[in-house]
Write a protein that holds these residues in place. Structure first.
Motif, short mmCIF file in Angstrom:
data_model
loop_
_atom_site.label_atom_id
_atom_site.label_comp_id
_atom_site.label_asym_id
_atom_site.label_seq_id
_atom_site.Cartn_x
_atom_site.Cartn_y
_atom_site.Cartn_z
N PRO A 88 0.80 -1.23 0.00
CA PRO A 88 0.00 0.00 0.00
C PRO A 88 0.83 1.28 0.00
CG PRO A 88 -0.93 -1.59 1.53
CD PRO A 88 0.38 -2.15 1.08
N LEU A 89 2.08 1.22 0.48
CA LEU A 89 2.93 2.40 0.50
C LEU A 89 3.35 2.80 -0.91
CD1 LEU A 89 5.22 1.62 3.56
CD2 LEU A 89 3.10 2.93 3.51
N ALA A 90 3.33 1.84 -1.83
CA ALA A 90 3.75 2.12 -3.21
C ALA A 90 2.57 2.44 -4.12
CB ALA A 90 4.51 0.90 -3.77
N ILE A 91 1.36 2.39 -3.57
CA ILE A 91 0.16 2.65 -4.37
C ILE A 91 -0.47 3.95 -3.89
CG2 ILE A 91 -2.12 1.78 -5.02
CD1 ILE A 91 -1.13 -1.02 -4.49
N PRO A 92 -0.80 4.86 -4.79
CA PRO A 92 -1.47 6.11 -4.38
C PRO A 92 -2.75 5.82 -3.61
CG PRO A 92 -0.76 6.23 -6.67
CD PRO A 92 -0.56 4.81 -6.24
N GLY A 93 -3.02 6.65 -2.62
CA GLY A 93 -4.23 6.46 -1.82
C GLY A 93 -5.49 6.51 -2.64
N ILE A 94 -5.49 7.32 -3.70
CA ILE A 94 -6.66 7.39 -4.58
C ILE A 94 -6.94 6.04 -5.22
CG2 ILE A 94 -7.56 8.44 -6.69
CD1 ILE A 94 -5.96 10.94 -6.01
N ALA A 95 -5.88 5.36 -5.65
CA ALA A 95 -6.05 4.05 -6.29
C ALA A 95 -6.58 3.03 -5.30
CB ALA A 95 -4.72 3.59 -6.87
N ILE A 96 -6.06 3.07 -4.06
CA ILE A 96 -6.55 2.15 -3.03
C ILE A 96 -8.04 2.38 -2.77
CG2 ILE A 96 -6.38 1.53 -0.59
CD1 ILE A 96 -3.41 2.15 -0.74
N ALA A 97 -8.42 3.65 -2.64
CA ALA A 97 -9.81 3.98 -2.35
C ALA A 97 -10.73 3.54 -3.49
CB ALA A 97 -9.95 5.48 -2.12
N PRO A 124 1.29 -0.98 7.37
CA PRO A 124 2.71 -1.14 7.04
C PRO A 124 3.64 -0.35 7.97
CG PRO A 124 1.44 -0.77 5.05
CD PRO A 124 0.52 -0.53 6.19
N PHE A 125 3.21 0.80 8.46
CA PHE A 125 4.05 1.60 9.33
C PHE A 125 4.24 0.93 10.69
CE2 PHE A 125 2.29 4.63 6.31
CZ PHE A 125 3.41 5.37 5.96
N LEU A 126 3.17 0.31 11.19
CA LEU A 126 3.29 -0.39 12.48
C LEU A 126 4.19 -1.60 12.36
CD1 LEU A 126 0.75 -0.89 15.20
CD2 LEU A 126 1.66 -2.99 14.22
N VAL A 127 4.01 -2.38 11.31
CA VAL A 127 4.83 -3.59 11.13
C VAL A 127 6.29 -3.22 10.93
CG1 VAL A 127 5.25 -5.59 9.64
CG2 VAL A 127 2.90 -4.93 10.23
N ALA A 128 6.55 -2.21 10.10
CA ALA A 128 7.93 -1.80 9.82
C ALA A 128 8.64 -1.30 11.07
CB ALA A 128 7.94 -0.72 8.75
N THR A 129 7.89 -0.72 12.00
CA THR A 129 8.48 -0.22 13.24
C THR A 129 8.77 -1.35 14.22
OG1 THR A 129 7.26 1.85 12.95
CG2 THR A 129 8.20 1.43 15.13
N LEU A 130 7.92 -2.37 14.24
CA LEU A 130 8.04 -3.44 15.24
C LEU A 130 9.01 -4.55 14.83
CD1 LEU A 130 4.37 -3.91 16.50
CD2 LEU A 130 6.24 -2.64 17.57
N VAL A 131 9.14 -4.81 13.54
CA VAL A 131 9.99 -5.93 13.10
C VAL A 131 11.43 -5.81 13.60
CG1 VAL A 131 11.06 -7.01 11.08
CG2 VAL A 131 8.60 -6.63 11.13
N PRO A 132 12.12 -4.68 13.44
CA PRO A 132 13.50 -4.59 13.94
C PRO A 132 13.58 -4.78 15.46
CG PRO A 132 13.02 -2.80 12.42
CD PRO A 132 11.72 -3.44 12.73
#
Length: 214
Positions: A88-97, A124-132
């Protein structure tokens, strides 16, 4: 930081000036604009607050196990799972909506699509922060020691894991909450008159020149 804080004094002046187009505190000082603005945006602010808390709970329920799985296990499809979560970080929010509207049109009126769209965007932001944080060798060693001393899985989670990752977890929760409260791109296409977020109302105030809300 200076660029962000510099407009604040001006905003205070504008918000307390009776007739701002005529200049600084033209017509005297007033708090009417503040009260009128708050009364206007209060329902949307409270809705955004409830929405952000719900998004936070869902992200935590889904993201914490996903981060644990990615950080602690090498399995077939691990890279694919990471890519899927971050997609989802690589897809524009408009496209997701638009994709959500086309796939689940009946769910829009209930506000479910708005919730789903924000979860997809913030997870994705939560997962990316917790994995390390969960992948730290020192943490894994402490959990192993606790296991040898007879600690159950729940005891290890509560007394060893969570205290060790509390800084990363707090950062992840704050990040998700603030992203949800301020999210506009996805929400703009998924909101309804009964499920309008605060950023959407602020945008509406801007384009309709409602000074008290602005």
């Amino acid at each position: 930081m200076i660029l962000c804080l510099a407009p604040v004094p001006l905003l205070i002046v504008v918000a307390t000036t009776v007739n701002w187009p005529l200049g600084f505190w033209a017509g005297g000082v007033t708090t009417n604009w503040l009260w009128q603005g708050w009364e206007t945006v209060r329902p949307y602010a409270l809705f955004s607050l409830r929405l952000a808390c719900t998004v936070l709970a869902i992200d935590l329920a889904v993201g914490l196990p996903a981060a644990w799985l990615i950080a602690r296990h090498n399995f077939i499809g691990r890279q694919a799972l990471m890519a899927l979560i971050n997609l989802p970080l690589a897809i524009p929010g408009i496209a997701i909506a638009l994709a959500l509207i086309l796939a689940y049109p009946a769910a829009r009126a209930s506000g479910l699509l708005l919730l789903l769209g924000q979860v997809i965007y913030t997870l994705p932001f939560l997962v990316a922060t917790l994995v390390p944080a969960l992948a730290q060798a020192a943490l894994i060693e402490r959990e192993a020691v606790a296991c040898t001393l007879g600690a159950s899985a729940m005891q290890r989670l509560w007394y060893v894991t969570l205290p060790s990752i509390r800084s990363a977890l707090l950062a992840a929760l704050i990040l998700v909450f603030t992203l949800s409260m301020g999210e506009f791109n996805v929400s703009f296409f998924l909101f309804t008159p009964l499920n309008k977020t605060l950023p959407i109302e602020l945008y509406s105030a801007y384009i309709t020149n409602r000074v008290e809300v602005a």
